[in-house]
Design a protein around this motif. Sequence first.
Motif, mmCIF file in Angstrom:
data_model
loop_
_atom_site.group_PDB
_atom_site.id
_atom_site.type_symbol
_atom_site.label_atom_id
_atom_site.label_comp_id
_atom_site.label_asym_id
_atom_site.label_seq_id
_atom_site.Cartn_x
_atom_site.Cartn_y
_atom_site.Cartn_z
ATOM 1 N N GLY A 47 -3.636 16.377 -13.751
ATOM 2 C CA GLY A 47 -3.815 17.369 -12.937
ATOM 3 C C GLY A 47 -2.970 17.195 -11.865
ATOM 4 N N GLU A 48 -3.504 17.510 -10.552
ATOM 5 C CA GLU A 48 -2.691 17.434 -9.127
ATOM 6 C C GLU A 48 -2.339 16.148 -8.831
ATOM 7 O OE1 GLU A 48 -5.010 19.426 -6.257
ATOM 8 O OE2 GLU A 48 -6.878 19.054 -7.586
ATOM 9 N N ASP A 49 -2.744 15.083 -9.500
ATOM 10 C CA ASP A 49 -2.502 13.694 -8.884
ATOM 11 C C ASP A 49 -1.411 13.070 -9.565
ATOM 12 O OD1 ASP A 49 -4.704 13.750 -6.997
ATOM 13 O OD2 ASP A 49 -6.091 13.408 -8.862
ATOM 14 N N THR A 50 -0.405 13.785 -10.229
ATOM 15 C CA THR A 50 0.531 13.134 -10.905
ATOM 16 C C THR A 50 1.602 12.036 -10.111
ATOM 17 O OG1 THR A 50 0.884 15.513 -11.652
ATOM 18 C CG2 THR A 50 2.624 13.796 -12.675
ATOM 19 N N VAL A 51 1.664 12.292 -8.946
ATOM 20 C CA VAL A 51 2.370 11.349 -8.119
ATOM 21 C C VAL A 51 1.631 9.863 -8.103
ATOM 22 C CG1 VAL A 51 1.206 12.022 -5.900
ATOM 23 C CG2 VAL A 51 3.540 10.892 -5.983
ATOM 24 N N LEU A 52 0.235 9.912 -8.224
ATOM 25 C CA LEU A 52 -0.240 8.534 -8.044
ATOM 26 C C LEU A 52 0.284 7.746 -9.527
ATOM 27 C CD1 LEU A 52 -3.804 9.536 -7.169
ATOM 28 C CD2 LEU A 52 -2.040 8.734 -5.898
ATOM 29 N N PHE A 53 0.641 8.581 -10.499
ATOM 30 C CA PHE A 53 1.012 7.651 -11.900
ATOM 31 C C PHE A 53 2.543 7.507 -11.864
ATOM 32 C CE2 PHE A 53 -3.056 9.445 -12.552
ATOM 33 C CZ PHE A 53 -3.794 8.610 -13.182
ATOM 34 N N GLU A 54 3.297 7.967 -11.048
ATOM 35 C CA GLU A 54 4.689 8.029 -11.049
ATOM 36 C C GLU A 54 5.073 6.537 -11.101
ATOM 37 O OE1 GLU A 54 7.000 10.560 -8.222
ATOM 38 O OE2 GLU A 54 6.606 11.875 -9.805
ATOM 39 N N HIS A 55 4.371 5.776 -10.517
ATOM 40 C CA HIS A 55 5.213 4.137 -10.278
ATOM 41 C C HIS A 55 4.730 3.719 -11.588
ATOM 42 C CE1 HIS A 55 1.295 2.849 -9.054
ATOM 43 N NE2 HIS A 55 0.880 4.209 -8.135
ATOM 44 N N ILE A 56 3.829 4.125 -12.405
ATOM 45 C CA ILE A 56 3.590 3.413 -13.660
ATOM 46 C C ILE A 56 4.536 3.819 -14.725
ATOM 47 C CG2 ILE A 56 1.888 3.145 -15.331
ATOM 48 C CD1 ILE A 56 -0.205 3.728 -13.615
ATOM 49 N N ILE A 75 3.855 0.357 3.493
ATOM 50 C CA ILE A 75 4.965 0.001 2.306
ATOM 51 C C ILE A 75 4.551 1.113 1.058
ATOM 52 C CG2 ILE A 75 5.903 -1.709 0.596
ATOM 53 C CD1 ILE A 75 5.396 -3.705 2.933
ATOM 54 N N LEU A 76 3.411 0.837 0.849
ATOM 55 C CA LEU A 76 3.145 1.786 -0.435
ATOM 56 C C LEU A 76 3.349 3.027 -0.275
ATOM 57 C CD1 LEU A 76 -0.431 0.132 -1.482
ATOM 58 C CD2 LEU A 76 1.880 -0.200 -2.708
ATOM 59 N N ARG A 77 2.936 3.705 0.994
ATOM 60 C CA ARG A 77 3.351 5.080 1.159
ATOM 61 C C ARG A 77 4.714 5.446 1.132
ATOM 62 N NH1 ARG A 77 3.971 8.105 6.026
ATOM 63 N NH2 ARG A 77 2.480 9.976 6.166
ATOM 64 N N LYS A 78 5.382 4.699 1.712
ATOM 65 C CA LYS A 78 6.761 4.888 1.603
ATOM 66 C C LYS A 78 7.533 4.721 0.248
ATOM 67 C CE LYS A 78 10.216 5.418 4.742
ATOM 68 N NZ LYS A 78 10.361 6.516 5.406
ATOM 69 N N ALA A 79 7.124 3.470 -0.613
ATOM 70 C CA ALA A 79 7.850 3.191 -1.550
ATOM 71 C C ALA A 79 7.156 4.041 -2.765
ATOM 72 C CB ALA A 79 7.415 1.860 -2.141
ATOM 73 N N TYR A 80 6.048 4.433 -2.765
ATOM 74 C CA TYR A 80 5.719 5.446 -3.811
ATOM 75 C C TYR A 80 5.361 6.799 -3.442
ATOM 76 C CZ TYR A 80 5.135 0.738 -6.230
ATOM 77 O OH TYR A 80 5.035 -0.492 -6.669
ATOM 78 N N HIS A 81 5.920 7.320 -2.449
ATOM 79 C CA HIS A 81 5.626 8.625 -1.961
ATOM 80 C C HIS A 81 4.176 8.916 -1.919
ATOM 81 C CE1 HIS A 81 9.940 8.358 -2.922
ATOM 82 N NE2 HIS A 81 9.687 8.062 -3.999
ATOM 83 N N LEU A 82 3.542 8.306 -1.250
ATOM 84 C CA LEU A 82 1.750 8.774 -1.251
ATOM 85 C C LEU A 82 1.798 9.335 0.038
ATOM 86 C CD1 LEU A 82 0.517 5.492 -2.605
ATOM 87 C CD2 LEU A 82 1.034 7.329 -3.999
ATOM 88 N N GLU A 83 2.680 9.885 0.629
ATOM 89 C CA GLU A 83 2.396 10.607 1.797
ATOM 90 C C GLU A 83 1.196 11.400 1.873
ATOM 91 O OE1 GLU A 83 5.400 10.373 0.500
ATOM 92 O OE2 GLU A 83 6.807 9.388 1.834
ATOM 93 N N ASN A 84 0.987 12.116 0.758
ATOM 94 C CA ASN A 84 -0.066 12.957 0.906
ATOM 95 C C ASN A 84 -1.573 12.494 0.526
ATOM 96 O OD1 ASN A 84 -0.753 15.831 0.966
ATOM 97 N ND2 ASN A 84 -0.536 16.131 -1.431
#
Lengths: 333, 444, 129, 257
Positions: free
Chosen positions: B10-19, B258-267
């Motif tokens: 769904g809309e949470d694709t970015v959370l799986f990107e680092h996997i 660090i996580l926010r920056k590295a994995y683009h979790l700004e949202n």
Amino acid sequence: MANKNSLYSIVAVVFLLLILLVGVQGLGWYLLFGVLIPYVAVVFFIVGFVYQVLRWASSPVPFHIPTVCGQQKSLPWIKADKMDSPQTTGGVVARLALDILFFRPLLKNDRIELQEPQKLLFKTSTYLWLGALAFHWSCLIILLRHSRFFLEPVPSVVLWLQWFDGIFQGLLPILYATDLIILLALSYLFIRRVVYPQIRYISLPSDYFVPLLILGIVVSGILMRLVYRVDLMQVKAWVMSMLSFHPTLPKGVNLLFYIHLFFVCLLIAYFPLSKLMHMPGIFLSPTRNLRNVSRSERHINPWDRPVKVHTYQEYEDEFREAMKEVGLPLEKD
Amino acid sequence: MTDKREKILGEDTVLFEHIYKTGKGFYITVSILGGLVLLGLYAYITQYQEGLTVTGLSRQIFWGVYITNFVFFIGISHAGTFISAVLRVLKAEWRRPISRASELTTVFILMFGVGSVLIDLGRPDRMLYAIRYAHFRSPLLWDICSITTYLTVSSICLYLALIPDIALLRDLGEKREWFYRILSLGWTGTESQHRRLDKAITFMSILVIPVMITVHTVVSFVFAMTIQPLWHSAIFGPYFVVGAIFSGVASVIVVMAILRKAYHLENYIKPIHFNNIGIFLMAMTLLWFYFTFAEYITIVYGNEPIHMDIFWSKISGKFAPLFWLHFVLCFIIPLPILAIKKYRTIRGTVIASISIILGMWLERFVIIVPTLTRQRLPVEQAIYIPTWVEWSIFIGCISLFMLLYVLFTKIFPIVPVWEIREGREKAVSQVGERIRSYLPDDKG
Amino acid sequence: MYDGKKIIPGLLIFLGLVTYPFWHNGVSGKTGYVPKPKLPVDKKECVEPKDYIRVNHKDLLDDWKSSAIRKGRRTYVASNQKRYTMSLTRTCMQCHTDRAEFCDQCHKYAGVENKCWDCHMFPKEIKKE
Amino acid sequence: MELKRRGFLTIAGLTLLGLTAKPGWDIFSKVELPEPSPTPERLAKKKWGMAVDLKKCWSLEKCKDCIDACHRIHNVPDLGTLKEEIKWIWPVPFEKVFPEHELEYSGEDYHQKPVMVFCNQCDDPPCVKYCPTRATWKRKDGIVMMDFHRCIGCRYCMAGCPYGSRSFNWRDPRPFIKKVHLEFPTRTKGVVEKCNFCEERLNRNLLPACVEACKEKALSFGDLKDPGSDVRRALYHRTIYQRLPELGTKPKVYYIL
């Protein structure tokens, strides 16, 4: 009904134990149990093993039947599953290696459940996998550890393995981790056969007999380590004398050693006749060792004789005159 | 395939990107960290073979960097539980995206806390004797019991909250599906499963809070139970617990950034999270100062010569630079940053947090080492300069911690997806209802 | 026979593994080797019968250790009612003076490692130094 | 089915029981382990103590007999560095041993004189409380013992001891022992050690090595419970100091001035 099988096996193992007790303790047949039976068992093992493998090797593989659980290599834009549908020899070796070293097939498709909206769920039986893995690996390590009785000088690898296995020595003196693991794993595997009706139903007496025999070996081995000490010097001297074909008798050694030895002899002598032959068998099973090339290559049945084909033209040539006579239509005049 | 992915993610694709996406950065990070871990390993092997002589420790100062690390690492480990358990119990909704990152910090760093003690042992081959010949009068054994419990409980906490996400990855049916299948324990997301999970997590969260407090109390008891000057103090228990939460919360802020920056979790990890934790951290700064003040003022007024010797060595003697540096780092720098709203930005809180983490390591150091230089009988003038072995092992520990963290994020999502979704779907309305229940009832 | 090219080498590897002890001991020239630890010349009996000591010396020493150090009981009454001081250095090593000739032979043979010698020393070792 | 499973379990259980029962035991265990004999319970009746007569000790300058004797028979290594030093008995200036007597205007000339210090064999030893494996403990006769076999090297006892009596083996000590004394073990790296009141000598009715070595008879040793013992006679009607008595450790080593 099938439960009787486990009883038979227990009775058989106890009976064998009694034979040994009477033979060694009562009658003092050290020569029989200490020299003759071991030699015979080893010969049985080697000859039987080789014979079985050669027998298998002489059977042809009529069909090209690799087990496949993934996409076969086909068109370039369709992604092939190299691991579960290996197309190259390397792929086959990799799959076999994973099968042998990590028992991958046990992890897959043990149970299938249908879930509500037409969804298949493949369930793994993790415990069986873990139990089997623990048992086989401990078995291997224990075998390698035992090589200190066969090799002189003892290789440092064996010493290192021993040290690593006994890393909990600080907690419980000289109980090896693998000893404990094999005992637990084996008990689980055996109880599993007794408790689950489905597995009990498909189990034969021999399926109980072999685990029981191994259990006997393990228990006698652990007892020798922890409770009733055995003179290892005599044991090794005996092994070395057997290896140099000038056998001596380990007479002063504890009875437990004879139980251990007798069960090991039984196991290896029985080995070629039993399901334990899955050890070489895994290498020879066509479903695991074939490349999945059923589309890209032509597989010819090895026992196909060239069939004499009688074509219609030949038929016509043979009966031309007769056919003409009755006025049948001919393709060629 | 993509359809399925889209449907599940769904809309949470970015959370799986680092996997699913492995970039160059990943390999570079892993190889650098791996190299540092190997350095630490080499240093430890040297120490194992030569004995502790390769460290800077001596007859007089026999505890140094390793024991400092032990206290420091275990202190850091308090953050995770604090953020996730306490905030969960208090129903603070903003905890959702950061609970896993903090729990993970707890579980991983705790292992290094235990490891530091084992590294410090003269005969590590006999470490299991502590269990075989357990002597329950020894505070070290209290530590063993308490830390083991804490590690178990917080690992269970972490795992419980992971289950729904593991099931999600299993349903995706891509890489390592068999692995997720085993770990998901047959989670299908039914209503009853959710209810049971909720119960279990709440129970564990409540259980973990007292365990957490005992852990650091007992760690401080290792020192406080001796009769050494400046260790033998009754407030050491709460003082260490406060210090632990202080440094732990600071480390969570750094990890978040660090996580926010590295994995683009700004949202997902937003400035509001940093702001909220920042306010809490400010309170902890003041609390820490209060305890430090209470500890030292008691000593000064007591004016016992033995205590005063060490006190003056910290205030104006050879430990003065370290002592004042730690005070600046723990109090002078972070307090204004965290107190003034204008500076309580992401950058501001991160700077304050880094300062606090460094300061708290120094605090542990200036608590442990000065007391040892002047035990009751100041027999020898001892100095302690850690050697390369100690630094390498220290760096190796931190690198291995980061490496484990990186590898974990390669396998599992670092933001609890199901909690975010639960927040989106249920909590918004629940919170409204809850607030209404606080208000005076309509007497209609 | 089918696939002989793969099966025959496989069988040869199996045979090689099974018969490895023969080759190993043959190459090292120790086929049928049995160690002959050097026994003390002047003394004929150990604290307990030889068979018992051979098997249980480790347990015995362990018991001696805990009894002497932890309980302060240092006299051992053997099964033949003789009395001995429980001490590795002052009892055992008075007769068995050489480690390499006595202890190490069998320990190496059976692949057993022990840590006694990290602290306790043999008289012979000192003379060498 | 249920009945059959029970039948199976019964038989399996009986088999196991049969194997482990008494007849099995008799077959397997051929030689019974003999019981170690109990020595006379003399330990509990004594309470060892030591007295150091400082005036006698100072009468010979630069005498190191007691140190040499102790370190020789206990294989204490001489590492040559202050950092890793191991010592069982050593001299410390008077004013540092007894800081409470370091009075500004007393003008005594003995403040810099050496005082022999060693493990106080406290009656209420703090180190024993801290050891996580009971590698150090107090015996019935009051000696605080170390079991080198059991020490894991955590050094918590060193943190607990207010007298600095304990030394840690930072490296393998053996290369630093000039001549190994066979009757006492050397130590491995990573264990803690300290003075043991020569318990291995007491056991053979010998005096501690330092007491025996002292030419001036400055050291007296004996049973504190026995009014006629050397130590009690030495202490009788004298001014006695103990090290840091305010800590409640109750040292059993007394200093006479």
